[in-house]
Scaffold this motif. Sequence first.
Motif, short mmCIF file in Angstrom:
data_model
loop_
_atom_site.label_atom_id
_atom_site.label_comp_id
_atom_site.label_asym_id
_atom_site.label_seq_id
_atom_site.Cartn_x
_atom_site.Cartn_y
_atom_site.Cartn_z
N ALA A 93 0.83 -1.21 0.00
CA ALA A 93 0.00 0.00 0.00
C ALA A 93 0.87 1.26 0.00
N LEU A 94 1.97 1.22 0.73
CA LEU A 94 2.89 2.36 0.73
C LEU A 94 3.50 2.56 -0.65
N ARG A 95 3.80 1.47 -1.31
CA ARG A 95 4.31 1.58 -2.69
C ARG A 95 3.28 2.24 -3.61
N LEU A 96 2.03 1.93 -3.39
CA LEU A 96 0.96 2.48 -4.23
C LEU A 96 0.76 3.97 -3.99
N GLY A 97 1.14 4.45 -2.80
CA GLY A 97 0.97 5.87 -2.52
C GLY A 97 0.32 6.21 -1.21
N ALA A 98 0.00 5.21 -0.37
CA ALA A 98 -0.51 5.51 0.97
C ALA A 98 0.54 6.31 1.72
N VAL A 99 0.10 7.22 2.58
CA VAL A 99 1.06 8.10 3.24
C VAL A 99 1.60 7.51 4.53
N GLY A 100 1.08 6.36 4.96
CA GLY A 100 1.61 5.75 6.15
C GLY A 100 0.69 4.69 6.69
N PHE A 101 0.98 4.23 7.90
CA PHE A 101 0.12 3.23 8.50
C PHE A 101 0.13 3.39 10.00
N LEU A 102 -0.91 2.86 10.63
CA LEU A 102 -1.04 2.90 12.07
C LEU A 102 -1.44 1.53 12.59
N LEU A 103 -0.97 1.21 13.77
CA LEU A 103 -1.44 0.00 14.43
C LEU A 103 -2.81 0.29 15.04
N LYS A 104 -3.64 -0.73 15.13
CA LYS A 104 -4.99 -0.53 15.65
C LYS A 104 -4.99 -0.17 17.14
N ASP A 105 -3.89 -0.45 17.83
CA ASP A 105 -3.83 -0.09 19.25
C ASP A 105 -3.08 1.23 19.48
N THR A 106 -2.96 2.03 18.43
CA THR A 106 -2.34 3.35 18.57
C THR A 106 -3.10 4.17 19.60
N PRO A 107 -2.41 4.83 20.54
CA PRO A 107 -3.10 5.66 21.54
C PRO A 107 -3.95 6.74 20.88
N PRO A 108 -5.09 7.08 21.48
CA PRO A 108 -6.01 8.06 20.89
C PRO A 108 -5.35 9.37 20.47
N ARG A 109 -4.50 9.92 21.32
CA ARG A 109 -3.87 11.20 21.00
C ARG A 109 -3.00 11.09 19.75
N GLU A 110 -2.28 9.97 19.62
CA GLU A 110 -1.42 9.76 18.46
C GLU A 110 -2.25 9.55 17.20
N LEU A 111 -3.39 8.89 17.34
CA LEU A 111 -4.27 8.67 16.19
C LEU A 111 -4.76 9.99 15.61
N ALA A 112 -5.25 10.87 16.48
CA ALA A 112 -5.73 12.17 16.03
C ALA A 112 -4.59 12.99 15.45
N ALA A 113 -3.41 12.93 16.08
CA ALA A 113 -2.26 13.68 15.58
C ALA A 113 -1.84 13.19 14.20
N ALA A 114 -1.94 11.88 13.98
CA ALA A 114 -1.57 11.32 12.68
C ALA A 114 -2.50 11.82 11.59
N VAL A 115 -3.79 11.88 11.89
CA VAL A 115 -4.75 12.39 10.90
C VAL A 115 -4.44 13.85 10.57
N ARG A 116 -4.13 14.64 11.59
CA ARG A 116 -3.78 16.04 11.34
C ARG A 116 -2.52 16.14 10.49
N THR A 117 -1.55 15.29 10.78
CA THR A 117 -0.28 15.32 10.06
C THR A 117 -0.47 15.09 8.57
N VAL A 118 -1.19 14.01 8.22
CA VAL A 118 -1.32 13.69 6.80
C VAL A 118 -2.26 14.65 6.09
#
Length: 215
Positions: A93-118
């Motif tokens: 998926a990264l090769r295709l052009g996805a900007v990154g990935f997250l583990l499903k157990d990512t802490p809530p604050r990091e999840l929201a921060a990741a969305v803002r980042t991308v």
Amino acid sequence: MIRVLVVDDEELVRSGLRLILEAAGDIAVVGEARDGAEAVSAVARLRPEVVLMDVRMPGMDGLTAAAHLLSWPDAPKLIMLTTFDLDEYVHEALRLGAVGFLLKDTPPRELAAAVRTVAGGPAMLSPSVTKRLIASYADRRPSRAETARKQLATLTGREEDVIRALARGLSNAEIGRELRLTEATVKAHVSRLLAKLGLANRVQAAILVHDADLG
């Protein structure tokens, strides 16, 4: 508000992600999808800025859906969700052009921060983990390595320094400190080299460096 689509075959996961993201205040979950086919339809209808999508789903999986979405000229930013941090499907998926990935157990604050980042630009998520993923699954067949080296040969010496540092997972600020450049100059170099190489984002640039066995 950042418009987000959540894609996962488990209702509990979708509900949890919605609660976490909407609690952030500046993120709106505009829709949910249970598989890749629903995701493609929902993106066309709802036009989210960011899609959080599970890799493994029955029916059309996340990888197939990613290939569809990332071929569109106005494709949303795509973050893949996975249970395992080293996943060959995420790498593709990264090769295709996805900007990154997250583990499903990512802490809530990091999840929201990741969305803002991308949503704000072509940043690479979780650089240390992404680097391990790329290194583990990069296909280094001679033909691919040779093609990658020829592609990188079009860069200037300074651009090559920047892309090597980028492939190590460094941020613009960290690259600037290492190469004694301002952050603005690094950002300009990254933009130019992505355009020159015909790449969509920093992750693809990092993969190219690893393909060339220069990382």
